[in-house]
Scaffold this active site. Structure first.
Site, PDB file in Angstrom:
ATOM      1  N   GLU A 244    -149.437 -23.052  85.324  1.00 19.15           N
ATOM      2  CA  GLU A 244    -148.430 -22.454  84.439  1.00 19.15           C
ATOM      3  C   GLU A 244    -147.539 -21.496  85.213  1.00 19.15           C
ATOM      4  O   GLU A 244    -146.306 -21.530  85.089  1.00 19.15           O
ATOM      5  CB  GLU A 244    -149.123 -21.710  83.294  1.00 19.15           C
ATOM      6  CG  GLU A 244    -148.151 -20.960  82.393  1.00 19.15           C
ATOM      7  CD  GLU A 244    -148.838 -20.176  81.284  1.00 19.15           C
ATOM      8  OE1 GLU A 244    -148.161 -19.350  80.647  1.00 19.15           O
ATOM      9  OE2 GLU A 244    -150.046 -20.389  81.055  1.00 19.15           O
ATOM     10  N   ARG A 270    -111.647 -15.471  92.486  1.00 14.84           N
ATOM     11  CA  ARG A 270    -111.156 -14.233  91.880  1.00 14.84           C
ATOM     12  C   ARG A 270    -110.365 -13.405  92.886  1.00 14.84           C
ATOM     13  O   ARG A 270    -110.846 -13.122  93.994  1.00 14.84           O
ATOM     14  CB  ARG A 270    -112.343 -13.427  91.326  1.00 14.84           C
ATOM     15  CG  ARG A 270    -111.963 -12.088  90.714  1.00 14.84           C
ATOM     16  CD  ARG A 270    -111.221 -12.258  89.423  1.00 14.84           C
ATOM     17  NE  ARG A 270    -110.994 -10.967  88.773  1.00 14.84           N
ATOM     18  CZ  ARG A 270    -110.233 -10.818  87.700  1.00 14.84           C
ATOM     19  NH1 ARG A 270    -109.644 -11.866  87.147  1.00 14.84           N
ATOM     20  NH2 ARG A 270    -110.078  -9.624  87.162  1.00 14.84           N
ATOM     21  N   GLY A 365    -146.157 -15.473  80.739  1.00 16.71           N
ATOM     22  CA  GLY A 365    -147.061 -16.045  81.726  1.00 16.71           C
ATOM     23  C   GLY A 365    -147.854 -14.999  82.486  1.00 16.71           C
ATOM     24  O   GLY A 365    -148.528 -15.303  83.469  1.00 16.71           O
TER      25      GLY A 365
END
Length: 379
Positions: A244, A270, A365
């Site tokens: 996990e 930019r 988690g």
């Protein structure tokens, strides 16, 4: 970017298919799903048709029988798409992991084929209003009554909570035994006494349904126990947490890459004071720092995948991966917002959403603090 050698040609073919599927079926609609607060069920079924769900399931149960790398690719591609809505990791990486390792043959044949197709969406209910990382403190009970367990308790912050058809519930079958009294039960969402609370209003990850779940005298047959006997739930949880946490790290790593790429593209376009933002030395130096951190993250993640394929990934390894990568992600998205200037605070810019979506990566988690505690035990 350094060459990644962890994947074979067949994995890269799968990645290409996943990426094309997301470009067609996910990216154009994710904004709508954020407003709706969840991903529609037809997307789950489409993902199942493309083989994205539970790709590690053996062919005898309707899957493709792939190795862990197929799961890793889906986790990464979701991150590279900047999509936080689909709860595939909970369904495929986590719940399916428990099913493959601990479910009975009857349970596997009943549920795995439908999980592969997306006909059934799954969740795992660990966290409670008063219990987060300390799973030994869960209050939900599942007490034996004849050939049924009677489940009572509340869960919160449950990913896929609104969509789930099947939930793995962490409960105490013997409250007097502490951690040794914890068991895992499969609870179908259509059982009497099961109720979903509100879809929780979160800082980010607005397309991901995250819910409260309520269990009031829910009768579950003893055949729904996950594993051969009671009291093994805590050990089962501990054994599956490394995968996990590796999945969280991989997704966070991919999000960091996406945020970095977005920022590089923006500062090169930019203009400020007659030149691009990229032309300023401070910008280039900041990007150099971020590029280095992202590259280091990929290298460590790949090493963890390699160890996991050999069944050598330890709880410490996974904790280090989750800790370092999610903390690194926080730095990358924060700097990305800063280099976007005022536009970094506007919701229409992807970097803004990545900033709010990513904050929870250091919490779910197992928090960064818990990761440090686990790592320190190995010293």
């Amino acid at each position: 970017m350094l060459t990644r050698n962890i994947y074979e040609p067949e994995h890269e073919m799968f990645r290409d298919a996943v990426r094309k599927f997301f470009q067609k079926e996910l990216t154009p609609f994710h904004g709508e799903w954020e407003k709706a607060g969840k991903v529609p069920r037809d997307f789950w079924r489409k993902a199942g048709e493309q083989g994205l769900l539970c790709p590690q399931v053996p062919e005898e149960y309707g899957g493709a029988g792939g190795d862990y790398r197929y799961l890793a690719i889906v986790d990464e591609e979701l991150g590279l798409a900047g999509a936080s809505g689909p709860g595939f990791a909970v369904h495929s990486d986590i719940v399916c992991g428990y099913m493959l390792k601990y479910a009975s043959e009857d349970q596997k044949r009943q549920w795995l084929p439908k999980m592969v197709t997306g006909e059934v969406v799954t969740a795992i209910a660990m966290t409670e209003p008063g219990t987060g990382s300390d799973l030994q403190g869960v209050k939900t009970t599942a007490l034996l009554d004849g050939n049924h367990y009677v489940v009572n308790g509340n869960k919160t912050f449950i990913s896929n909570g609104q969509n789930a058809d099947l939930v793995i519930v962490v409960a105490k079958t013997d409250p007097s035994l502490g951690a040794k009294g914890i068991s895992l039960l499969l609870v179908e969402a259509d059982r009497d006494g099961f109720a979903r609370g509100r879809n929780l209003d979160k800082m980010g990850m607005h397309a991901a349904d995250t819910s409260e779940l309520f269990f009031t005298d829910v009768r579950v047959p003893t055949s729904n126990l996950l594993g051969p006997e009671e009291g093994k739930g805590f050990a089962q949880l501990m054994s599956e947490l490394p995968q996990e946490r590796l999945g969280i790290a991989l997704n966070a790593q991919a999000v960091a890459q996406y945020a970095y790429d977005l920022t590089v593209a923006y500062v090169k376009e930019r203009k400020a004071f007659g030149k691009t933002v990229f032309d300023f030395q401070n910008t280039r130096f900041k990007l150099a720092e971020l590029k280095t951190q992202v590259e280091v993250g990929w290298a460590f993640c790949d090493k963890c995948i390699e160890h996991h394929l050999r069944h050598e990934l330890t709880a410490t390894d996974a904790a280090m991966a989750k800790l370092w990568v999610t903390e690194m992600l926080g730095r990358v998205v924060d700097e990305g917002v800063q280099l976007h200037g005022g536009y970094g605070f506007m919701n229409e810019y992807p970097i803004t959403r990545l900033y709010t979506d990513s904050r929870v990566q250091r919490i779910f988690g197992g928090t960064s603090e818990i990761m440090k505690e686990l790592i320190s035990r190995s010293i």
